[in-house]
Design an enzyme around this catalytic site. Structure first.
Site, PDB file in Angstrom:
ATOM      1  N   ASP A  44       0.742  -1.163   0.043  1.00 38.33           N
ATOM      2  CA  ASP A  44      -0.121   0.170  -0.016  1.00 38.33           C
ATOM      3  C   ASP A  44       0.891   1.232   0.085  1.00 38.33           C
ATOM      4  O   ASP A  44       0.463   2.345  -0.653  1.00 38.33           O
ATOM      5  CB  ASP A  44      -1.004  -0.035   1.078  1.00 38.33           C
ATOM      6  CG  ASP A  44      -2.096  -0.985   0.855  1.00 38.33           C
ATOM      7  OD1 ASP A  44      -2.387  -1.268  -0.049  1.00 38.33           O
ATOM      8  OD2 ASP A  44      -2.786  -1.393   1.960  1.00 38.33           O
ATOM      9  N   THR A 158     -10.114   2.913   6.158  1.00 37.79           N
ATOM     10  CA  THR A 158      -9.640   1.430   6.964  1.00 37.79           C
ATOM     11  C   THR A 158      -7.987   1.463   7.436  1.00 37.79           C
ATOM     12  O   THR A 158      -7.531   0.386   8.011  1.00 37.79           O
ATOM     13  CB  THR A 158      -9.722   0.260   5.960  1.00 37.79           C
ATOM     14  OG1 THR A 158      -8.863   0.356   4.796  1.00 37.79           O
ATOM     15  CG2 THR A 158     -11.285   0.354   5.555  1.00 37.79           C
ATOM     16  N   SER A 163      -7.682   2.534  12.915  1.00 36.09           N
ATOM     17  CA  SER A 163      -6.740   2.461  14.100  1.00 36.09           C
ATOM     18  C   SER A 163      -7.163   3.206  15.143  1.00 36.09           C
ATOM     19  O   SER A 163      -6.874   2.961  16.294  1.00 36.09           O
ATOM     20  CB  SER A 163      -5.299   2.355  13.510  1.00 36.09           C
ATOM     21  OG  SER A 163      -4.987   1.460  12.736  1.00 36.09           O
TER      22      SER A 163
END
Length: 259
Positions: A44, A158, A163
């Site tokens: 990512d 996400t 988090s």
């Protein structure tokens, strides 16, 4: 869709470079400036780097990522035994609009930077940050005492946002997540979901004594005084996903992940 001019990019890891060599032998490639599609090999973080490079070039060509990193939420599965061209022709396009962040520092310097996942404000020292939050010209929180706060797009909801206990946003929801990081006061405020047309302004209170940095994805500016955040619809990006790994489906299923 027939992609005749493909560019191939890879992160500098042994796995990604081995995959790059394998694909180099199988297909014809062009330089990224001449490409009608980009294949990105990595995780990512590398995908974000590729997309930011495209924004800097003002080059919006579709990107098909294959995961050779850790999480690969924005990537497709790496498979070397498939017909890549057939796979690309079946891929589903997803349009992602980045955030535009405008920063003014204590010294009066001004900067701007795009963010595909999120813009975050973070305290620089042991002292908590004190922030005033304005949405659409209206002060909605006169003082948020916290470690920080972030604005996340659906594509980035996400990541850091999740988090920090922020909500996961469907890709087509037309919303942004405004999420505090370790809020101290008001202690019970857990954030807000805003329409993606919202213009959000953060003003750092007592900025010299309680310094704050602003981060657009991975680019940081320190000692900020004000930060403005809004969706930039003029620089949309296109990601390609295998039908069984479409980003909107993955965002929805992430809400049921327990690992």
């Amino acid at each position: 869709m027939n992609y005749m001019k493909m560019a191939l990019l890879a992160s500098p890891t042994p796995q990604a470079e081995a995959a790059l060599e394998e694909l180099h032998r199988k297909y014809d490639w062009v330089d990224i400036e001449d490409a009608s599609l980009v294949i990105a090999l990595g995780g990512d973080g590398f995908m974000l780097q590729v997309l930011h490079d495209m924004l800097a070039r003002q080059q919006n060509v579709p990107v098909f990522g294959m995961n050779l990193g850790t999480f690969g939420f924005l990537m497709n599965e790496w498979r070397s035994d498939d017909d890549l061209l057939q796979r690309l022709n079946k891929a589903k396009p997803v349009t992602v609009s980045p955030l535009a962040m405008k920063v003014t520092t204590i010294s009066g310097e001004k900067f701007s930077s795009p963010a595909i996942n999120e813009v975050s404000l973070l305290r620089e020292t042991r002292q908590t940050a004190k922030l005033e939050i304005t949405v659409g010209g209206r002060v909605v929180l006169p003082e948020l005492v916290c470690d920080g706060v972030l604005v996340a797009t659906p594509a980035g909801s996400t990541a850091y946002n999740f988090s920090a206990q922020g909500p996961i946003l469907p890709l087509d929801s037309g919303t942004l997540a405004l999420t505090p990081i370790s809020p101290f006061r008001p202690r019970r405020w857990r954030g807000a979901i805003l329409p993606d047309r919202a213009h959000i302004t953060f003003r750092v209170l007592d900025a010299a004594k309680r310094p704050v940095s602003a981060v657009a994805d991975q680019r940081e500016y320190r000692d900020v005084e004000t930060v403005e955040v809004a969706i930039d619809r003029t620089n949309a990006l296109t990601l390609l996903f295998d039908p069984e790994h479409a980003l909107d489906d993955r965002i929805a299923m992430e809400q049921f992940a327990i690992g």
